[in-house]
Design a protein around this motif. Structure first.
Motif, mmCIF file in Angstrom:
data_model
loop_
_atom_site.group_PDB
_atom_site.id
_atom_site.type_symbol
_atom_site.label_atom_id
_atom_site.label_comp_id
_atom_site.label_asym_id
_atom_site.label_seq_id
_atom_site.Cartn_x
_atom_site.Cartn_y
_atom_site.Cartn_z
ATOM 1 N N SER A 83 0.765 -1.166 -0.177
ATOM 2 C CA SER A 83 0.153 0.116 -0.066
ATOM 3 C C SER A 83 0.842 1.433 -0.014
ATOM 4 O O SER A 83 0.389 2.369 -0.226
ATOM 5 C CB SER A 83 -0.784 0.035 1.324
ATOM 6 N N MET A 84 1.984 1.174 0.057
ATOM 7 C CA MET A 84 3.178 2.254 0.240
ATOM 8 C C MET A 84 3.890 2.470 -0.850
ATOM 9 O O MET A 84 4.600 3.418 -1.131
ATOM 10 C CB MET A 84 4.065 2.024 1.559
ATOM 11 N N CYS A 85 4.165 1.582 -1.700
ATOM 12 C CA CYS A 85 4.932 1.597 -2.934
ATOM 13 C C CYS A 85 4.335 0.714 -4.114
ATOM 14 O O CYS A 85 3.095 -0.001 -3.821
ATOM 15 C CB CYS A 85 6.264 1.216 -2.999
ATOM 16 N N GLU A 86 5.006 0.523 -5.205
ATOM 17 C CA GLU A 86 4.495 -0.333 -6.353
ATOM 18 C C GLU A 86 5.020 -1.869 -6.368
ATOM 19 O O GLU A 86 4.717 -2.617 -7.348
ATOM 20 C CB GLU A 86 4.671 0.331 -7.601
ATOM 21 N N TRP A 87 5.199 -2.464 -5.024
ATOM 22 C CA TRP A 87 5.795 -3.591 -5.079
ATOM 23 C C TRP A 87 4.707 -4.780 -4.789
ATOM 24 O O TRP A 87 3.870 -4.499 -4.004
ATOM 25 C CB TRP A 87 6.751 -3.543 -3.795
ATOM 26 N N ASP A 88 5.025 -6.061 -5.199
ATOM 27 C CA ASP A 88 4.050 -6.915 -5.138
ATOM 28 C C ASP A 88 4.574 -8.289 -4.833
ATOM 29 O O ASP A 88 5.860 -8.534 -5.153
ATOM 30 C CB ASP A 88 2.998 -7.137 -6.043
ATOM 31 N N SER A 89 4.000 -9.297 -4.120
ATOM 32 C CA SER A 89 4.624 -10.663 -4.155
ATOM 33 C C SER A 89 3.507 -11.671 -3.560
ATOM 34 O O SER A 89 2.598 -11.096 -3.176
ATOM 35 C CB SER A 89 5.743 -10.691 -3.099
ATOM 36 N N ALA A 90 3.736 -12.789 -4.008
ATOM 37 C CA ALA A 90 2.794 -13.800 -3.385
ATOM 38 C C ALA A 90 3.461 -14.663 -2.358
ATOM 39 O O ALA A 90 2.997 -15.699 -1.682
ATOM 40 C CB ALA A 90 2.339 -14.905 -4.667
ATOM 41 N N SER A 91 4.548 -14.229 -1.935
ATOM 42 C CA SER A 91 5.494 -14.805 -0.643
ATOM 43 C C SER A 91 5.263 -13.815 0.451
ATOM 44 O O SER A 91 5.819 -12.830 0.387
ATOM 45 C CB SER A 91 6.660 -15.177 -1.063
ATOM 46 N N LEU A 92 4.474 -14.439 1.707
ATOM 47 C CA LEU A 92 4.499 -13.354 2.928
ATOM 48 C C LEU A 92 5.907 -13.331 3.427
ATOM 49 O O LEU A 92 6.044 -12.442 4.251
ATOM 50 C CB LEU A 92 3.457 -13.983 3.738
ATOM 51 N N THR A 93 6.825 -14.384 3.440
ATOM 52 C CA THR A 93 8.001 -14.042 3.889
ATOM 53 C C THR A 93 8.872 -12.968 3.201
ATOM 54 O O THR A 93 9.487 -12.114 3.595
ATOM 55 C CB THR A 93 8.902 -15.710 3.709
ATOM 56 N N SER A 94 8.726 -13.092 1.890
ATOM 57 C CA SER A 94 9.352 -11.907 0.916
ATOM 58 C C SER A 94 8.707 -10.597 1.373
ATOM 59 O O SER A 94 9.189 -9.521 1.408
ATOM 60 C CB SER A 94 9.020 -12.189 -0.387
ATOM 61 N N VAL A 95 7.215 -10.505 1.721
ATOM 62 C CA VAL A 95 6.429 -9.305 2.187
ATOM 63 C C VAL A 95 7.230 -8.736 3.212
ATOM 64 O O VAL A 95 7.391 -7.676 3.345
ATOM 65 C CB VAL A 95 5.060 -9.774 2.133
ATOM 66 N N ARG A 96 7.374 -9.529 4.390
ATOM 67 C CA ARG A 96 7.972 -9.051 5.700
ATOM 68 C C ARG A 96 9.163 -8.648 5.456
ATOM 69 O O ARG A 96 9.578 -7.809 6.112
ATOM 70 C CB ARG A 96 7.945 -10.390 6.642
ATOM 71 N N ALA A 97 10.141 -9.308 4.540
ATOM 72 C CA ALA A 97 11.532 -8.782 4.498
ATOM 73 C C ALA A 97 11.389 -7.301 3.520
ATOM 74 O O ALA A 97 12.215 -6.551 3.882
ATOM 75 C CB ALA A 97 12.298 -9.568 3.644
#
Length: 143
Positions: A87-101
């Motif tokens: 919600s703060m930039c244009e980044w996306d991922s399907a891995s919540l581990t990557s999301v936390r990082a």
């Protein structure tokens, strides 16, 4: 073995057996007679719309609170995994581990991964076994 019980014939590389031709109620279809229907057998008197649908409990809610909804042109899933959009930039991922990082490195938000239920239960079992073992050793020392 008698040849009549294992009678096998080859016809264009297709093998058939007398055993496969046995008449048994276990193997007969007792549906409504519609041969074109490929649906699975259902519970009598209950339609599929009446069956309660199991829903998974939401997990990683602290991670998902920083996600935004996908835009109309963006995918919702990557295979079976739901895609997380920052919600703060244009980044996306399907891995919540990557999301936390990502949240930690790019936005300074540290989110601890929740403990998996199976891991917690395994640890509790091991703790119980260890305490019983120590209790039995204590009893042996006193005796």
């Amino acid at each position: 073995m008698p040849s009549s019980s294992t009678n096998t014939t080859d016809d264009d590389n297709i093998s058939t057996s007398a055993i496969s031709e046995l008449d048994s109620d276990q193997f007969t279809y007792s549906g409504d007679g519609d041969a074109s229907s490929n649906s699975a057998p259902s519970t009598p008197g209950v339609t599929s719309s009446q069956l309660p649908r199991k829903r998974r409990r939401l997990t990683a809610t602290s991670t998902w609170q920083f996600a935004r909804d996908p835009l109309p042109h963006e995918a919702t899933r990557d295979g079976k995994n739901r895609i997380w959009y920052c919600s703060m930039c244009e980044w996306d991922s399907a891995s919540l581990t990557s999301v936390r990082a990502h949240l930690d490195k790019k936005h300074g938000i540290e989110i601890q991964a929740g403990e998996v239920k199976a891991k917690r239960l395994r640890q509790e079992r091991l703790t119980n076994i260890l305490s019983k073992l120590e209790g039995s050793k204590q009893l042996e020392r006193e005796a």
